[in-house]
Motif scaffolding. Sequence first.
Motif, PDB file in Angstrom:
ATOM      1  N   VAL A 116       0.813  -1.100  -0.035  1.00 30.83           N
ATOM      2  CA  VAL A 116      -0.247   0.053   0.065  1.00 30.83           C
ATOM      3  C   VAL A 116       1.094   1.366   0.165  1.00 30.83           C
ATOM      4  CG1 VAL A 116      -1.676   1.375   1.374  1.00 30.83           C
ATOM      5  CG2 VAL A 116      -1.802  -1.269   1.405  1.00 30.83           C
ATOM      6  N   TYR A 117       0.482   2.241  -0.971  1.00 33.35           N
ATOM      7  CA  TYR A 117       1.312   3.440  -0.928  1.00 33.35           C
ATOM      8  C   TYR A 117       0.279   4.735  -1.110  1.00 33.35           C
ATOM      9  CZ  TYR A 117       0.875   3.638  -6.054  1.00 33.35           C
ATOM     10  OH  TYR A 117       0.399   3.691  -7.245  1.00 33.35           O
ATOM     11  N   TRP A 118       0.874   5.794  -0.703  1.00 32.41           N
ATOM     12  CA  TRP A 118       0.098   7.023  -0.949  1.00 32.41           C
ATOM     13  C   TRP A 118       1.146   8.170  -0.978  1.00 32.41           C
ATOM     14  CZ3 TRP A 118       0.175   3.935   3.763  1.00 32.41           C
ATOM     15  CH2 TRP A 118       0.540   4.572   4.807  1.00 32.41           C
ATOM     16  N   LEU A 119       0.444   9.270  -1.029  1.00 31.88           N
ATOM     17  CA  LEU A 119       1.092  10.689  -1.194  1.00 31.88           C
ATOM     18  C   LEU A 119       0.679  11.665  -0.130  1.00 31.88           C
ATOM     19  CD1 LEU A 119       1.104  11.074  -5.007  1.00 31.88           C
ATOM     20  CD2 LEU A 119       3.143  10.379  -3.695  1.00 31.88           C
ATOM     21  N   THR A 120       1.276  12.571   0.331  1.00 28.94           N
ATOM     22  CA  THR A 120       0.786  13.556   1.177  1.00 28.94           C
ATOM     23  C   THR A 120       1.659  14.801   0.700  1.00 28.94           C
ATOM     24  OG1 THR A 120      -0.331  14.149   3.203  1.00 28.94           O
ATOM     25  CG2 THR A 120       2.029  13.390   3.482  1.00 28.94           C
ATOM     26  N   ALA A 121       0.978  16.049   1.236  1.00 25.89           N
ATOM     27  CA  ALA A 121       1.660  17.396   1.462  1.00 25.89           C
ATOM     28  C   ALA A 121       2.759  17.386   2.232  1.00 25.89           C
ATOM     29  CB  ALA A 121       0.651  18.477   1.623  1.00 25.89           C
ATOM     30  N   GLU A 122       4.011  17.992   1.714  1.00 19.64           N
ATOM     31  CA  GLU A 122       4.947  18.097   2.711  1.00 19.64           C
ATOM     32  C   GLU A 122       4.718  18.943   3.951  1.00 19.64           C
ATOM     33  OE1 GLU A 122       9.142  18.851   1.323  1.00 19.64           O
ATOM     34  OE2 GLU A 122       8.669  18.594  -0.544  1.00 19.64           O
ATOM     35  N   ARG A 128       1.634  13.722   8.369  1.00 21.35           N
ATOM     36  CA  ARG A 128       2.888  12.971   8.338  1.00 21.35           C
ATOM     37  C   ARG A 128       3.400  12.373   9.711  1.00 21.35           C
ATOM     38  NH1 ARG A 128       6.897  16.664   5.669  1.00 21.35           N
ATOM     39  NH2 ARG A 128       8.225  14.854   6.014  1.00 21.35           N
ATOM     40  N   ALA A 129       2.957  12.740  10.927  1.00 18.66           N
ATOM     41  CA  ALA A 129       3.293  12.146  12.217  1.00 18.66           C
ATOM     42  C   ALA A 129       2.786  10.959  12.335  1.00 18.66           C
ATOM     43  CB  ALA A 129       2.908  13.268  13.167  1.00 18.66           C
ATOM     44  N   LEU A 130       1.471  10.739  11.887  1.00 19.02           N
ATOM     45  CA  LEU A 130       0.781   9.351  11.763  1.00 19.02           C
ATOM     46  C   LEU A 130       1.542   8.558  10.900  1.00 19.02           C
ATOM     47  CD1 LEU A 130      -1.532   7.307  12.261  1.00 19.02           C
ATOM     48  CD2 LEU A 130      -2.918   8.539  10.625  1.00 19.02           C
ATOM     49  N   TYR A 131       1.596   8.902   9.650  1.00 19.30           N
ATOM     50  CA  TYR A 131       2.167   8.039   8.375  1.00 19.30           C
ATOM     51  C   TYR A 131       3.405   7.680   9.016  1.00 19.30           C
ATOM     52  CZ  TYR A 131      -1.558  10.082   5.785  1.00 19.30           C
ATOM     53  OH  TYR A 131      -2.763  10.733   5.345  1.00 19.30           O
ATOM     54  N   ARG A 133       4.153   6.898  11.847  1.00 18.17           N
ATOM     55  CA  ARG A 133       4.234   5.684  12.813  1.00 18.17           C
ATOM     56  C   ARG A 133       3.839   4.330  12.328  1.00 18.17           C
ATOM     57  NH1 ARG A 133       2.247  10.072  15.876  1.00 18.17           N
ATOM     58  NH2 ARG A 133      -0.071   9.259  15.536  1.00 18.17           N
ATOM     59  N   VAL A 134       3.186   4.506  11.125  1.00 17.21           N
ATOM     60  CA  VAL A 134       2.337   3.233  10.380  1.00 17.21           C
ATOM     61  C   VAL A 134       3.128   2.801   8.904  1.00 17.21           C
ATOM     62  CG1 VAL A 134       0.326   3.782  11.626  1.00 17.21           C
ATOM     63  CG2 VAL A 134       0.525   4.550   9.090  1.00 17.21           C
ATOM     64  N   ALA A 135       3.960   3.489   8.619  1.00 18.02           N
ATOM     65  CA  ALA A 135       4.508   3.284   7.466  1.00 18.02           C
ATOM     66  C   ALA A 135       6.012   3.471   7.066  1.00 18.02           C
ATOM     67  CB  ALA A 135       3.745   4.070   6.373  1.00 18.02           C
ATOM     68  N   THR A 136       6.464   3.255   6.180  1.00 13.28           N
ATOM     69  CA  THR A 136       8.067   3.528   5.954  1.00 13.28           C
ATOM     70  C   THR A 136       7.989   4.597   4.963  1.00 13.28           C
ATOM     71  OG1 THR A 136       8.659   1.325   6.726  1.00 13.28           O
ATOM     72  CG2 THR A 136      10.398   2.808   5.354  1.00 13.28           C
ATOM     73  N   ARG A 137       8.949   5.847   5.002  1.00 12.70           N
ATOM     74  CA  ARG A 137       8.753   6.764   3.989  1.00 12.70           C
ATOM     75  C   ARG A 137       9.633   6.034   2.854  1.00 12.70           C
ATOM     76  NH1 ARG A 137      10.741  13.091   4.883  1.00 12.70           N
ATOM     77  NH2 ARG A 137      10.371  13.770   2.835  1.00 12.70           N
ATOM     78  N   SER A 138       9.201   6.301   1.517  1.00 12.58           N
ATOM     79  CA  SER A 138       9.940   5.592   0.639  1.00 12.58           C
ATOM     80  C   SER A 138      11.188   6.391  -0.135  1.00 12.58           C
ATOM     81  CB  SER A 138       9.114   5.510  -0.577  1.00 12.58           C
ATOM     82  OG  SER A 138       8.740   6.702  -1.178  1.00 12.58           O
ATOM     83  N   GLY A 139      11.162   7.655   0.184  1.00  7.58           N
ATOM     84  CA  GLY A 139      12.496   8.561  -0.289  1.00  7.58           C
ATOM     85  C   GLY A 139      12.261   8.831  -1.663  1.00  7.58           C
ATOM     86  N   MET A 140      11.104   8.506  -2.237  1.00  4.91           N
ATOM     87  CA  MET A 140      10.695   8.951  -3.723  1.00  4.91           C
ATOM     88  C   MET A 140      10.223  10.373  -3.737  1.00  4.91           C
ATOM     89  SD  MET A 140      11.780   6.197  -5.201  1.00  4.91           S
ATOM     90  CE  MET A 140      11.226   6.517  -7.042  1.00  4.91           C
ATOM     91  N   ILE A 141      10.520  11.049  -4.871  1.00 11.95           N
ATOM     92  CA  ILE A 141       9.721  12.527  -4.967  1.00 11.95           C
ATOM     93  C   ILE A 141       8.827  12.072  -6.051  1.00 11.95           C
ATOM     94  CG2 ILE A 141      10.379  14.839  -5.881  1.00 11.95           C
ATOM     95  CD1 ILE A 141      13.305  14.182  -4.701  1.00 11.95           C
ATOM     96  N   HIS A 142       7.734  12.876  -5.936  1.00 14.08           N
ATOM     97  CA  HIS A 142       6.556  12.788  -6.869  1.00 14.08           C
ATOM     98  C   HIS A 142       6.667  13.942  -7.767  1.00 14.08           C
ATOM     99  CE1 HIS A 142       2.368  12.437  -7.910  1.00 14.08           C
ATOM    100  NE2 HIS A 142       2.091  13.747  -7.727  1.00 14.08           N
ATOM    101  N   TYR A 143       6.285  13.636  -9.105  1.00 14.71           N
ATOM    102  CA  TYR A 143       6.405  14.543 -10.218  1.00 14.71           C
ATOM    103  C   TYR A 143       5.046  14.245 -11.000  1.00 14.71           C
ATOM    104  CZ  TYR A 143      11.338  15.317  -9.657  1.00 14.71           C
ATOM    105  OH  TYR A 143      12.448  15.659  -9.238  1.00 14.71           O
TER     106      TYR A 143
END
Length: 148
Positions: A116-122, A128-131, A133-143
């Motif tokens: 499962v993956y998703w995007l959110t505003a920086e 982001r505080a919740l995310y 805790r529940v997921a791993t940040r991918s390090g990818m940048i969205h274009y």
Amino acid sequence: MATVTPLTPDDRAAWRALWDGYLAFYETTLDEETTAATFARLVDPGWGLHGALARDDSGAAVGLVHWLTHAATWTTTSYCYLEDLFVAPGGRGAGAGRSLVEHVRAWAEQNGSAKVYWLTAESNATARALYDRVATRSGMIHYQIPLG
């Protein structure tokens, strides 16, 4: 913890109030045709879009989530994209967001998705505080390239 229920045609008014709050949060508007089509697709199993509502202890809808799956090149199964997640200000801090993410995670696992993956505003520090805790940040940048 909030109770999460699949979106049904009877949820239109509750969904609409949350949808309007979500759009306002992101300082955007959509025309009525797009909003109506979005809800119709979410409650029509033939479209492949899915939706659910988080409800508080009184049964009031306090959050929404929408997701879809798609084929992927790095797996023989699918990926699950969590497209929209919103919890109304009055419902925040009580576990609704976590419950919505967990609902999608469990659904994706049951339906054979690889992730499962998703995007959110920086700038969305609360989410982001919740995310974090529940997921791993991918390090990818969205274009993106807008079309039309």
